[in-house]
Design a protein around this motif. Structure first.
Motif, mmCIF file in Angstrom:
data_model
loop_
_atom_site.group_PDB
_atom_site.id
_atom_site.type_symbol
_atom_site.label_atom_id
_atom_site.label_comp_id
_atom_site.label_asym_id
_atom_site.label_seq_id
_atom_site.Cartn_x
_atom_site.Cartn_y
_atom_site.Cartn_z
ATOM 1 N N ARG A 67 32.612 12.422 53.465
ATOM 2 C CA ARG A 67 33.461 13.213 52.589
ATOM 3 C C ARG A 67 34.843 12.733 52.501
ATOM 4 O O ARG A 67 35.469 12.230 53.475
ATOM 5 C CB ARG A 67 33.482 14.683 53.313
ATOM 6 N N VAL A 68 35.371 12.760 51.106
ATOM 7 C CA VAL A 68 36.878 12.440 50.992
ATOM 8 C C VAL A 68 37.509 13.365 50.309
ATOM 9 O O VAL A 68 36.980 14.178 49.552
ATOM 10 C CB VAL A 68 36.660 11.195 49.934
ATOM 11 N N LEU A 108 38.740 0.277 56.914
ATOM 12 C CA LEU A 108 37.728 1.420 56.555
ATOM 13 C C LEU A 108 36.235 1.016 56.924
ATOM 14 O O LEU A 108 35.535 1.623 57.414
ATOM 15 C CB LEU A 108 37.981 1.851 55.276
ATOM 16 N N LYS A 109 35.922 -0.360 56.541
ATOM 17 C CA LYS A 109 34.626 -0.877 56.683
ATOM 18 C C LYS A 109 34.265 -0.719 58.236
ATOM 19 O O LYS A 109 33.215 -0.640 58.666
ATOM 20 C CB LYS A 109 34.633 -2.186 56.008
ATOM 21 N N LEU A 110 35.039 -1.319 58.870
ATOM 22 C CA LEU A 110 35.191 -1.295 60.619
ATOM 23 C C LEU A 110 34.921 0.058 61.010
ATOM 24 O O LEU A 110 33.928 0.214 61.684
ATOM 25 C CB LEU A 110 36.336 -1.835 61.107
ATOM 26 N N VAL A 111 35.746 0.926 60.775
ATOM 27 C CA VAL A 111 35.601 2.591 61.167
ATOM 28 C C VAL A 111 34.175 3.100 60.559
ATOM 29 O O VAL A 111 33.744 3.794 61.358
ATOM 30 C CB VAL A 111 36.883 3.253 60.586
ATOM 31 N N THR A 112 33.755 2.865 59.572
ATOM 32 C CA THR A 112 32.604 3.476 59.314
ATOM 33 C C THR A 112 31.289 3.123 60.018
ATOM 34 O O THR A 112 30.505 4.035 60.364
ATOM 35 C CB THR A 112 32.233 3.304 57.627
ATOM 36 N N GLN A 113 31.443 1.923 60.585
ATOM 37 C CA GLN A 113 30.377 1.691 61.426
ATOM 38 C C GLN A 113 30.289 2.366 62.844
ATOM 39 O O GLN A 113 29.370 2.157 63.580
ATOM 40 C CB GLN A 113 30.479 -0.065 61.889
ATOM 41 N N ASN A 157 26.320 11.200 61.166
ATOM 42 C CA ASN A 157 26.944 10.489 59.935
ATOM 43 C C ASN A 157 28.176 11.335 59.489
ATOM 44 O O ASN A 157 28.270 11.554 58.335
ATOM 45 C CB ASN A 157 25.849 10.347 59.069
ATOM 46 N N SER A 158 28.897 11.636 60.350
ATOM 47 C CA SER A 158 30.039 12.786 59.958
ATOM 48 C C SER A 158 31.362 11.884 59.877
ATOM 49 O O SER A 158 31.970 11.612 60.739
ATOM 50 C CB SER A 158 30.023 13.836 60.994
ATOM 51 N N GLY A 209 31.503 1.120 52.772
ATOM 52 C CA GLY A 209 30.683 1.897 53.353
ATOM 53 C C GLY A 209 31.006 3.405 53.434
ATOM 54 O O GLY A 209 30.188 3.931 54.217
ATOM 55 N N VAL A 210 31.716 3.620 52.821
ATOM 56 C CA VAL A 210 32.044 5.284 52.707
ATOM 57 C C VAL A 210 31.329 5.893 51.503
ATOM 58 O O VAL A 210 31.422 5.612 50.333
ATOM 59 C CB VAL A 210 33.647 5.470 52.408
ATOM 60 N N GLN A 211 30.429 6.602 52.031
ATOM 61 C CA GLN A 211 29.089 7.039 50.771
ATOM 62 C C GLN A 211 29.440 8.543 50.649
ATOM 63 O O GLN A 211 28.951 9.388 51.045
ATOM 64 C CB GLN A 211 27.908 7.003 51.401
ATOM 65 N N ALA A 212 30.319 8.615 49.836
ATOM 66 C CA ALA A 212 31.070 10.204 49.370
ATOM 67 C C ALA A 212 30.838 10.600 48.061
ATOM 68 O O ALA A 212 31.314 11.594 47.775
ATOM 69 C CB ALA A 212 32.337 10.322 49.658
ATOM 70 N N GLN A 213 29.987 9.707 47.374
ATOM 71 C CA GLN A 213 29.640 10.309 45.903
ATOM 72 C C GLN A 213 29.328 11.730 45.875
ATOM 73 O O GLN A 213 28.398 11.999 46.484
ATOM 74 C CB GLN A 213 28.731 9.129 45.449
ATOM 75 N N GLY A 214 29.689 12.705 45.064
ATOM 76 C CA GLY A 214 29.401 13.916 44.728
ATOM 77 C C GLY A 214 30.003 14.762 46.122
ATOM 78 O O GLY A 214 29.836 16.150 46.150
#
Length: 611
Positions: free
Chosen positions: A248-249, A374-379, A386-387, A413-418
């Motif tokens: 979520r963003v 951000l790419k590093l942190v999402t991993q 997946n929070s 890697g941030v999947q926040a669409q919608g």
């Protein structure tokens, strides 16, 4: 349509079918000025009523919802009900008694607040508005209720039955059934907006703005209530309570309450933490903000579950924890930090440092993070939960690294669409402070809406809170400015501001030194944040720090020295405007700006000045 908190879409997984049906009816049948809460802990004892209904004219109502069928009920009295469950009889408290228990907890808490009770007459000390409680049977009709004699166990007017909450029911009739449940009608005044905020402050300690929440002990019967208090607004509360799992963003302007929502989310996750759960990680770039957030988690007793780190400290700890080499000692500080990040990325790519280490990751001031960070942190987020929560405001992006071309959340890697939310209202600053901050940053704050995965540039909207106009002072030298600031801060202390309420925010270290010397000469207590570990938010001292490290912090009284020299020769005006905007919006009540010099910002500000 009434406002339901949390949003119904996030409640459905834990609702019974009857609770969902009732939630839909309450939203549809009640007017816009009704507020509803589902399964939210209330009062000092944190009891859990099914629904709380609040209306500024009607009052407060606690509802208990039961999906029982008539054949389940074997016997019912005013105290207890015998239910047939899986072939065995189970004795439970009367549902009306359950609702009354929750209601009494709430009313007792509210009646402690002098501004929520009647001050005279026969009902002195009682709530200044009506309250009541009732039961909704979602699978028992009124005919079944009457035929079974259940009216002997529960007063019929305290019950809504299955056939009385149909989608076809008239809104007026449905509302009247609700308010027939209220026997305590001695308070008939309209609840004011300040009273409504006080009701929420008392019922829901989680929505208190932290500075106020830390001042009041709910368990102390003799504690004095603050005259003025602050709570999340309804959009902030609904958002905070409605955040679910997944990425979520939140895009929010300065002062919109992003960090407050992050703190609520961290506390919520920590309370659901078990011994088998992975830790929760809060990350930010600036070390002072990490120190401040960590102090909040420690004060709440959550530091074992919630780890707060600034990004580079976290990188170093990762290298040490998993036996990776640290950068060479002879590198500069900036080279070391860059090298540490590269080494962590390399080690994660090769699985020398494992991913998925955290139950949840919450990133404050995410606009400070480079895309590769951000790419590093999402991993690092556990795939099972997946929070990930990312807070962002591109107007406060004062580091060039984060403004990469063609940057999108999906690309890192941030999947926040919608699942993105925009907060445009500034609550931190007075209207006058925000106007002054926006004067310099006018071009910077031109709203730019993007698609769901892009980065919108938001123009803040003032909440309308009025205060003193910022004091703009023009003096012949920076030293004169520093001594004038020391004089004004001393006067503010005499007016009642604690030293810890004040900050002097400077463009560079040289300005910090001049201001610190003036404070030292005047013998005013202060701390200078020059390097990591220098800042302690619990000290009752004036904080002297740079504009770059003040992000995420706030102080009632802020002084900005040397603004008349910005932008300096060779500096990018837009970048300097971002710095000024960030620094000026740290002030919640009073802002002092010294604007001597020939810089462009001084000329823009020097319309009404004190010399």
């Amino acid at each position: 349509m009434a406002t339901l908190i949390p949003a119904i879409g996030t409640c459905v997984p834990r609702m019974t079918p009857g609770e969902r049906r009732l939630a839909e009816r309450l939203e549809q049948k009640l007017d816009d000025d009704y507020l509803l809460w589902y399964d939210v802990p209330v009062g000092p004892k944190q009891s859990h009523p099914d629904f709380v209904v609040l209306h500024p004219r009607r009052g407060l109502l606690i509802l208990e919802t039961k999906d029982w069928r008539l054949e389940t009920v074997q016997q019912a009295t005013r105290q207890a009900w015998d239910l047939l469950v899986d072939g065995r009889v189970k004795v439970v408290m009367s549902p009306l008694a359950q609702a009354r228990f929750c209601a009494i907890q709430v009313v007792n808490a509210l009646e402690r607040d002098p501004q929520l009770v009647q001050t005279g007459g026969p009902h002195q000390g009682k709530l200044a508005f009506p309250w009541g409680h009732g039961v909704v049977f979602t699978r028992i009709t009124r005919r079944q209720f009457d035929a079974a004699g259940l009216g002997e166990a529960i007063e019929p007017h305290c019950v809504i039955c299955q056939d009385e909450m149909l989608e076809s029911a008239e809104p007026e009739e449905f509302q009247q059934r609700l308010w027939n449940m209220i026997p305590h009608a001695f308070g008939r005044g309209v609840m004011t907006l300040p009273q409504l905020d006080r009701v929420r402050w008392n019922m829901f300690p989680q929505v208190r703005v932290q500075t106020q929440g830390a001042l009041f002990d709910d368990h102390d019967p003799d504690a004095d209530f603050p005259d003025i208090l602050r709570v999340m607004d309804l959009q902030q509360e609904q958002l905070a309570r409605s955040l679910g799992d997944g990425h979520r963003v939140i895009h929010g302007v300065a002062g919109s309450g992003k960090t407050m929502i992050l703190g609520y989310r961290a506390e919520y996750l920590a309370k659901a933490h078990t011994s088998a759960s992975k830790p929760i990680l809060i990350l930010c770039f600036n070390e002072p903000l990490a120190v401040k957030l960590d102090s909040v988690m420690q004060a709440k007793g959550l530091s074992a579950q919630v780890h707060v780190r600034n990004f580079h400290r976290w990188c170093r700890q990762q290298l040490v924890a998993f036996g990776q080499d640290l950068p060479a000692h002879d590198l500069t500080v900036s080279q070391k930090m860059h090298e540490m990040v590269l080494r962590v990325i390399y080690a994660v790519d090769r699985q020398h440092i494992p991913g998925g280490q955290y139950q949840a990751i919450l990133i404050d001031e995410g606009h400070d993070f480079a895309p590769e960070w951000l790419k590093l942190v999402t991993q690092m987020v556990d795939p099972a939960t997946n929070s990930l929560l990312l807070l962002y405001d591109d107007a406060q992006n004062i580091y060039e690294r984060a403004r990469a071309k063609n940057f999108s959340f999906k690309s890192v890697g941030v999947q926040a669409q919608g699942r993105t939310t925009v907060l445009k209202i500034n609550y931190r600053n007075t209207r006058q402070i925000l106007q002054t901050a926006s004067l310099i940053a006018a071009d910077l704050l031109t709203a730019d809406d993007q698609d769901d995965d892009g980065i919108p540039l938001l123009k803040p909207i003032s909440c309308g809170r009025d205060g003193q106009a910022p004091l703009i002072i023009r003096l012949p030298s920076l030293r004169d400015e520093a001594f004038k600031i020391a004089e004004l801060l001393s006067a503010a202390h005499q007016e009642g501001h604690a030293w810890g309420d004040m900050a002097v925010i400077c463009r560079d270290y040289a300005t910090m030194d001049v201001c610190a010397n003036a404070l030292q000469y005047r013998k005013l207590p202060h701390q200078v944040r020059r390097r990591s570990g220098d800042f302690n938010p619990s000290r009752d001292t004036i904080t002297v720090l740079t504009m770059h490290v003040c992000k995420g912090l706030e102080f009632p009284v802020v002084a900005l020295p040397g603004i008349g020299h910005m932008p300096a020769a060779g500096e990018d005006e837009q970048e300097e405007a971002r710095l000024f905007y960030v620094a000026a919006t740290r002030a919640t009540h009073r802002l002092v700006i010294t604007a001597g010099g020939d810089g462009g910002f001084g000329k823009m500000l020097n319309k009404d000045v004190i010399t």
